[in-house]
Scaffold this motif. Structure first.
Motif, PDB file in Angstrom:
ATOM      1  N   GLU A 426       1.072  -1.184   0.168  1.00 23.41           N
ATOM      2  CA  GLU A 426      -0.066  -0.005  -0.086  1.00 23.41           C
ATOM      3  C   GLU A 426       0.933   1.254  -0.067  1.00 23.41           C
ATOM      4  N   CYS A 430       1.100   4.221  -2.914  1.00 25.41           N
ATOM      5  CA  CYS A 430       0.832   5.268  -2.730  1.00 25.41           C
ATOM      6  C   CYS A 430       2.377   6.360  -3.018  1.00 25.41           C
ATOM      7  N   PRO A 435      -3.365   5.957  -5.890  1.00 20.22           N
ATOM      8  CA  PRO A 435      -3.997   5.914  -4.507  1.00 20.22           C
ATOM      9  C   PRO A 435      -4.567   4.663  -4.122  1.00 20.22           C
ATOM     10  N   THR A 437      -5.333   2.001  -0.635  1.00 21.81           N
ATOM     11  CA  THR A 437      -5.421   1.748   0.826  1.00 21.81           C
ATOM     12  C   THR A 437      -5.452   0.074   0.974  1.00 21.81           C
ATOM     13  N   SER A 454     -13.484   3.847   1.432  1.00 18.45           N
ATOM     14  CA  SER A 454     -12.606   4.645   0.698  1.00 18.45           C
ATOM     15  C   SER A 454     -12.549   3.843  -0.740  1.00 18.45           C
ATOM     16  N   HIS A 459     -12.645   6.435  -3.945  1.00 17.62           N
ATOM     17  CA  HIS A 459     -11.702   7.724  -3.283  1.00 17.62           C
ATOM     18  C   HIS A 459     -10.142   7.023  -3.478  1.00 17.62           C
ATOM     19  N   THR A 460      -9.964   5.757  -3.210  1.00 19.33           N
ATOM     20  CA  THR A 460      -8.731   4.982  -3.346  1.00 19.33           C
ATOM     21  C   THR A 460      -9.221   3.881  -4.042  1.00 19.33           C
TER      22      THR A 460
END
Length: 605
Positions: A426, A430, A435, A437, A454, A459-460
């Motif tokens: 992870e 990143c 992106p 998680t 998320s 979002h990720t």
DNA sequence: AAAAAAT
């Protein structure tokens, strides 16, 4: 996780209300649920209601309503059960009873959906029903109720029907078509089916409907802060329990049936409070449930419905002792008294034994796996050395990004072997501008739920996961499952790739393979072959070379067949359902193999 | 061997 009832303002009243304090001594105040406080005393409060429940014998609870007169006085009590005692109409009255005074049940359908606007259009995250047409289903057992083709054929009640419409369920899935009539007929059920086949609804609908119409004694009056659920749903992971809870709340919306969830990693006090406020259906993970039982905050003596979800997974995770404790060594009514539904993707010996022990004269149901039968999941295997995995992953992700996959439309789930590996991958992703998680068992529950949210929201759009996410979780829009580290078990592989291609959508599954995975070569290539996937030559060579490894057809399984047909299993007194072979009119079971190859390790072994 | 699950 917001729980509707906890978030309502009455939680504050609860803390402040004098009635909320609970005494164990006889002279002390009795707990009065918040929704019943400040109500004019009804006839029921004049004298203590009598209670005739399972504590007095093994009669069906429904008899308690009629036969309860003068049996036992336990405690002064509110009119919780009044309708049941006075009219014998049971819950239909209760809805007016304990729901009255509650301002508003939180909307379980999400902020975007107005539950009053049944025909409100929403993105269809539901089920692609065309994909279900050809799914084979097999049943056996005595007097199997006929399947239905529409929800309208089943009398689930108006409230439930309305929720079905709100959920935009047009038509029952195969597991629902069969399981719901079986359950409504009061029969025990052993079902081989996957999450994603609609099985949550398959066991929730009959439970909710049964609770609503049942002339049951609602709450045995007690002075302790003991909760008495009528139904218990057990699942292996916290996230899965949450998911079931969320779904069940939608199904139970405005039915008066209260659904509560209990799992570890979250503060127990809030869960205790939820339980105190009344629970009809409890969704739980085994550890927390045992904890609650040991604290004597929960009694199972009123359980009428028991559902075990992903039972094979729970056994894999070593929950058998806890499950046996819960089901057999606490105060839960025995098989035949309660109604039990056992769901499992596979059907190994341990599950068969559990079926023998937990179920009474059950019906066996096997449903082909959705999304695995055909080309819905394209499977690829690539030879990648350990040291090259990260750069190879990067290549895949770059290519994916270049193809213009909208973030929300193309979520990527990356499975790794270890929790440490999940964290470091992870971090690395990143650092490299992707992106991502991660979710694994060493993260706090809060982190886990945040990660999942998320990911789901896009979002990720990359989620690195251990096997905690391998089974059961239903995440729409997972376009790509990458087995960064292959599992050592072909069943786990099947479950992992099953996170994509769900509900009739297509998906891609890529696996990184190297020498370390040699033991998987044979099973993997067989699986791919039978799913009409292209098997690389090098993998075939690996497969030919490997002797060990798990043979999918081995392992002492009876596969998806009802093992009661196999006389070798019927040995000794364990065969309590008498007569043994219940597979009446059942034959030629092997006919589905091959055509549904990818599901071979699940329902169609 | 690792993962999950009660604190």
């Amino acid at each position: 996780m917001p729980t509707s009832w906890a978030d309502s303002s009455t939680a504050i009243d609860f803390a402040a209300a004098p009635g909320a304090s609970v005494g164990n001594g006889s002279g002390r105040s009795t707990y009065v649920p918040p929704h019943l406080r400040n109500r004019p005393p009804s006839a029921g409060q004049q004298g203590p209601p009598s209670y005739s429940g399972p504590a007095l014998g093994n009669e069906r609870f429904v008899q308690g309503v009629q036969s309860g007169g003068g049996s036992r006085i336990i405690a002064p009590r509110n009119d919780y059960n009044r309708s049941g005692y006075s009219g014998g109409v049971g819950w239909n009255n209760r809805i007016g009873g304990w729901e009255r005074g509650r301002e508003r049940e939180a909307n379980p359908f999400g902020p975007d959906v107005d539950p009053e606007q049944v025909f409100n259009e929403q993105e269809n995250t539901g089920i692609n029903f065309d994909a279900y047409e050809d799914i084979p289903v097999e049943t056996s057992g005595e007097n199997v109720p006929l399947p239905v083709n529409t929800f309208a054929e089943i009398d689930l009640g108006e409230a439930l029907n309305q929720n079905i419409r709100r959920c935009k369920y047009v038509k029952p899935t195969p597991v629902q078509r069969h399981a719901i009539p079986i359950s409504l007929a009061g029969r025990d059920l052993m079902a081989c089916a996957q999450t994603g086949s609609g099985k949550t609804a398959a066991f929730c609908f009959p439970i909710i409907s049964g609770i609503m119409s049942g002339q049951c004694v609602q709450r045995p009056p007690r002075m302790s802060r003991m909760a008495y659920p009528l139904a218990l749903i057990l699942s292996p992971t916290r996230e899965l329990s949450c998911q079931i809870h969320e779904e069940a709340r939608k199904f139970a919306y405005q039915t008066g049936v209260r659904v509560v969830v209990a799992y570890g990693g979250a503060p127990i006090n809030q869960q205790l409070r939820e339980l105190e406020r009344g629970v009809d259906i409890l969704v739980a993970t085994p550890g927390r449930l045992v904890d609650l039982l040991e604290r004597a905050r929960l009694s199972l003596q009123m359980i009428r419905y028991l559902a075990l979800d992903e039972a094979d997974r729970m056994l894999d995770m070593g929950f058998e002792p806890q499950i046996r404790k819960i089901v057999q060594q606490m105060d839960m009514p025995p098989p035949g008294i309660r109604q039990t539904m056992l769901f499992s993707a596979t059907f190994p010996k341990e599950i068969q034994r559990m079926a023998s022990d937990f179920l009474a004269n059950y019906i066996f149901l096997a449903v082909g796996r959705v999304g695995s039968s055909t080309d819905l999941i394209a499977q690829r295997v690539e030879f990648v050395q350990e040291t090259d995995k990260r750069s190879h992953l990067m290549d895949l992700l770059h290519a994916q990004r270049a193809n213009g996959g909208q973030a929300k439309q193309s979520l990527t789930l990356v499975f790794v072997e270890t929790k440490k590996g999940a964290d470091s991958l992870e971090h690395w992703l990143c650092m490299n501008g992707f992106p991502a998680t991660a979710i694994h068992g060493d993260r706090s529950q809060q982190e886990r739920e945040y990660a999942l949210r998320s990911f789901k929201t896009g979002h990720t759009p990359i989620l690195v996961a251990t096997d905690v996410a391998a089974r059961g979780l239903d995440i729409p829009h997972v376009a790509h499952v990458i087995n960064f580290d292959l599992p050592n078990d072909i069943d786990d592989y099947v479950h992992r790739i099953g996170r994509t291609g769900r509900a009739g959508k297509t998906g891609l599954a890529t696996a990184f393979f190297n020498e370390n995975n040699a033991s998987m070569a044979k099973a993997l290539s067989e699986l791919m072959q039978e799913a009409n996937q292209e098997v690389p030559d090098w993998l075939s060579r690996f497969a030919a070379r490997s002797y060990g490894g798990k043979n999918r057809r081995g392992g002492g399984r009876f596969g998806s067949r009802d093992f009661r047909r196999d006389s070798s299993f019927n040995r000794g007194p364990a065969d309590y359902y008498g007569g043994g072979n219940a597979g009446v009119g059942y034959g030629g079971s092997g006919g589905y193999n091959g055509a549904y190859a990818a599901g071979a390790t699940s329902a169609w072994d």
